[in-house]
Design an enzyme around this catalytic site. Structure first.
Site, PDB file in Angstrom:
ATOM      1  N   GLY A  20       0.787  -1.227   0.000  1.00 20.63           N
ATOM      2  CA  GLY A  20       0.000   0.000   0.000  1.00 20.63           C
ATOM      3  C   GLY A  20       0.816   1.272   0.000  1.00 20.63           C
ATOM      4  N   TYR A 184     -15.390  -1.445   5.026  1.00 19.60           N
ATOM      5  CA  TYR A 184     -14.005  -1.148   5.401  1.00 19.60           C
ATOM      6  C   TYR A 184     -13.756  -1.543   6.848  1.00 19.60           C
ATOM      7  CZ  TYR A 184      -9.874   1.661   6.565  1.00 19.60           C
ATOM      8  OH  TYR A 184      -8.643   2.083   7.004  1.00 19.60           O
TER       9      TYR A 184
END
Length: 273
Positions: A20, A184
């Site tokens: 990421g 999420y």
């Protein structure tokens, strides 16, 4: 006869794999910079199509720019573009990191995320599945791949009877956000459980595993109204920065951090106190 002492070869830098790291202002990039400065070589992943879908958009040349910064800090680097919805991606990532950097991964830092706001009533099945594929399943597969490949500094797997001095590190970034961001938050909750399980199931390898909740970190995604509200709710009167998170991750990956294991740590300036 005069002899000249030859300088000792520089010790090999351990290798960290950070997922990421797609934006220069992001938490992943901050962690990569900190670990590079602390003596780590760094492989990192990014996925440009995700950033293109987001409000902030893709940052042209970000991976190359970040890699250049890390190299200037003395690190060998490998930038790897990877779609973590693909179940085969973790194996390929480790193969490429090991091949390009010439050694095994010592620290795995999970900083990737799929995060598209939606609530209990308006989340689609497609969005729910995509969040769990990236935030939960990919994290499990990365941790599993790390565990299958991990070897101690001596090149062998420690025996069950040998003293367990932790040499490997897993650090995952999480969030406790759920309201209005259900897939999420739920998928990050699953990530927590997977990582904390690794603290026990990989202990025989000399690996520690911890979860870090960085709290609200301003990396350019907040509105002015949200930013002001979050600052008011933080005792220290500011928001977190990628550097704040990076310092904690750096400590957890250091020899001094070896006794911290199986913990969910909050680094949020007291925002949740």
């Amino acid at each position: 006869m005069t002899t000249t002492a030859q300088p000792s070869p520089a010790p090999a830098r351990p290798i960290a794999l950070i997922t990421g790291v797609g934006r220069s202002t992001g938490i992943g990039a901050g962690i990569a910079r900190r670990l590079a400065a602390s003596g780590w070589d760094v492989a990192f992943t990014y996925w440009t199509p995700y950033d293109r879908r987001m409000e902030w958009g893709a940052e042209p040349g970000a991976a190359a720019s970040i890699a250049k910064e890390l190299a200037e800090a003395g690190a060998r680097t490998a930038a790897i573009e990877a779609d973590l919805t693909d179940p085969d991606a973790p194996t390929r990532i480790f193969d490429e990191a090991e091949q390009r950097l010439g050694g095994p991964v010592t620290a795995l830092v999970l900083s990737h995320a799929e995060s598209v706001d939606s609530g209990l009533l308006d989340t689609t099945v497609e969005a729910f599945d995509r969040h769990f594929a990236v935030n939960s399943r990919a994290s499990w597969l990365l941790i599993r791949e790390y565990g299958l490949r991990f070897r101690s500094a001596t090149g062998s797997t420690p025996s069950d009877t040998a003293p367990r001095t932790p040499a490997g590190r897993i650090v995952a970034l999480t969030s406790d956000h759920t309201v209005g961001n259900l897939p999420y938050g739920a998928s990050k909750g699953a990530l927590d459980r997977i990582t904390l399980a690794a603290a026990h199931e990989l202990a025989h390898l000399g690996v520690t595993a911890n979860v870090v909740n960085p709290g609200p970190v301003d990396t350019g995604w907040m509105s002015d109204e949200l930013r002001e509200a979050l600052v008011r709710g933080t005792p220290l009167g500011r928001l977190g920065t990628p550097r704040d998170t990076a310092h904690l991750v750096d400590f957890l990956c250091s020899p001094e951090g070896q006794w911290i294991n199986g913990q969910l740590l909050k680094s949020n300036g007291g925002a949740a106190a």
